[in-house]
Design a protein around this motif. Structure first.
Motif, PDB file in Angstrom:
ATOM      1  N   ASP A  59       0.831  -1.212   0.000  1.00  0.00           N
ATOM      2  CA  ASP A  59       0.000   0.000   0.000  1.00  0.00           C
ATOM      3  C   ASP A  59       0.862   1.257   0.000  1.00  0.00           C
ATOM      4  O   ASP A  59       0.552   2.240  -0.678  1.00  0.00           O
ATOM      5  CB  ASP A  59      -0.939   0.017   1.208  1.00  0.00           C
ATOM      6  N   GLN A  60       1.942   1.236   0.767  1.00  0.00           N
ATOM      7  CA  GLN A  60       2.842   2.389   0.821  1.00  0.00           C
ATOM      8  C   GLN A  60       3.497   2.620  -0.536  1.00  0.00           C
ATOM      9  O   GLN A  60       3.598   3.764  -0.998  1.00  0.00           O
ATOM     10  CB  GLN A  60       3.914   2.186   1.892  1.00  0.00           C
ATOM     11  N   ALA A  61       3.935   1.564  -1.193  1.00  0.00           N
ATOM     12  CA  ALA A  61       4.558   1.704  -2.508  1.00  0.00           C
ATOM     13  C   ALA A  61       3.560   2.278  -3.517  1.00  0.00           C
ATOM     14  O   ALA A  61       3.912   3.158  -4.318  1.00  0.00           O
ATOM     15  CB  ALA A  61       5.091   0.352  -2.988  1.00  0.00           C
ATOM     16  N   ALA A  62       2.315   1.818  -3.467  1.00  0.00           N
ATOM     17  CA  ALA A  62       1.287   2.330  -4.375  1.00  0.00           C
ATOM     18  C   ALA A  62       1.001   3.805  -4.090  1.00  0.00           C
ATOM     19  O   ALA A  62       0.839   4.608  -5.020  1.00  0.00           O
ATOM     20  CB  ALA A  62       0.013   1.504  -4.252  1.00  0.00           C
ATOM     21  N   ALA A  63       0.961   4.169  -2.821  1.00  0.00           N
ATOM     22  CA  ALA A  63       0.709   5.562  -2.448  1.00  0.00           C
ATOM     23  C   ALA A  63       1.862   6.459  -2.910  1.00  0.00           C
ATOM     24  O   ALA A  63       1.640   7.584  -3.380  1.00  0.00           O
ATOM     25  CB  ALA A  63       0.508   5.690  -0.944  1.00  0.00           C
ATOM     26  N   GLU A  64       3.074   5.975  -2.797  1.00  0.00           N
ATOM     27  CA  GLU A  64       4.230   6.751  -3.258  1.00  0.00           C
ATOM     28  C   GLU A  64       4.185   6.939  -4.770  1.00  0.00           C
ATOM     29  O   GLU A  64       4.523   8.011  -5.279  1.00  0.00           O
ATOM     30  CB  GLU A  64       5.525   6.066  -2.820  1.00  0.00           C
ATOM     31  N   ARG A  66       1.429   7.028  -6.604  1.00  0.00           N
ATOM     32  CA  ARG A  66       0.368   8.011  -6.864  1.00  0.00           C
ATOM     33  C   ARG A  66       0.841   9.425  -6.546  1.00  0.00           C
ATOM     34  O   ARG A  66       0.555  10.365  -7.282  1.00  0.00           O
ATOM     35  CB  ARG A  66      -0.888   7.678  -6.041  1.00  0.00           C
ATOM     36  N   ALA A  67       1.578   9.585  -5.463  1.00  0.00           N
ATOM     37  CA  ALA A  67       2.091  10.910  -5.093  1.00  0.00           C
ATOM     38  C   ALA A  67       3.061  11.423  -6.152  1.00  0.00           C
ATOM     39  O   ALA A  67       3.022  12.606  -6.522  1.00  0.00           O
ATOM     40  CB  ALA A  67       2.768  10.852  -3.726  1.00  0.00           C
ATOM     41  N   ALA A  68       3.919  10.551  -6.655  1.00  0.00           N
ATOM     42  CA  ALA A  68       4.862  10.967  -7.697  1.00  0.00           C
ATOM     43  C   ALA A  68       4.120  11.359  -8.967  1.00  0.00           C
ATOM     44  O   ALA A  68       4.467  12.365  -9.613  1.00  0.00           O
ATOM     45  CB  ALA A  68       5.856   9.835  -7.980  1.00  0.00           C
ATOM     46  N   ALA A  69       3.094  10.605  -9.321  1.00  0.00           N
ATOM     47  CA  ALA A  69       2.304  10.937 -10.521  1.00  0.00           C
ATOM     48  C   ALA A  69       1.587  12.272 -10.342  1.00  0.00           C
ATOM     49  O   ALA A  69       1.523  13.088 -11.272  1.00  0.00           O
ATOM     50  CB  ALA A  69       1.302   9.822 -10.803  1.00  0.00           C
ATOM     51  N   LEU A  70       1.067  12.512  -9.148  1.00  0.00           N
ATOM     52  CA  LEU A  70       0.389  13.786  -8.891  1.00  0.00           C
ATOM     53  C   LEU A  70       1.359  14.963  -8.925  1.00  0.00           C
ATOM     54  O   LEU A  70       1.020  16.046  -9.412  1.00  0.00           O
ATOM     55  CB  LEU A  70      -0.350  13.735  -7.554  1.00  0.00           C
TER      56      LEU A  70
END
Length: 88
Positions: A59-64, A66-70
């Protein structure tokens, strides 16, 4: 004292000893069973914690990601606003 009296006294003395041995043996068996159950429970909890840790790391890797894409999208939009003559 005759042999019958000695046998009766021996039986009277042996019965409390036998009862104490049975109680002690029962306690030992109960303790062993309880320790076995605790080890099984410990192993189960350890496996569950490892699974939860792996899920949290995913979950943390996926959130990171998404944050990079944003952040990239924000940078792109700021550049677009600047190109159109505005201030971001």
């Amino acid at each position: 004292m005759d042999a019958a009296m000695l046998t009766a006294l021996g039986a009277l003395l042996a019965s409390p000893v036998a009862a104490a041995a049975a109680i002690y043996g029962s306690r030992g068996a109960t303790r062993a069973s309880r320790e076995g159950t605790l080890m099984t429970t410990y192993d189960s909890l350890t496996a569950r914690l490892a699974a939860e840790r792996d899920k949290a790391e995913a979950d943390q890797a996926a959130a990171e990601q998404r944050a990079a894409a944003l952040e990239l999208e924000v940078a792109r939009l700021r550049l677009l606003v600047t190109q159109l003559g505005g201030t971001p």
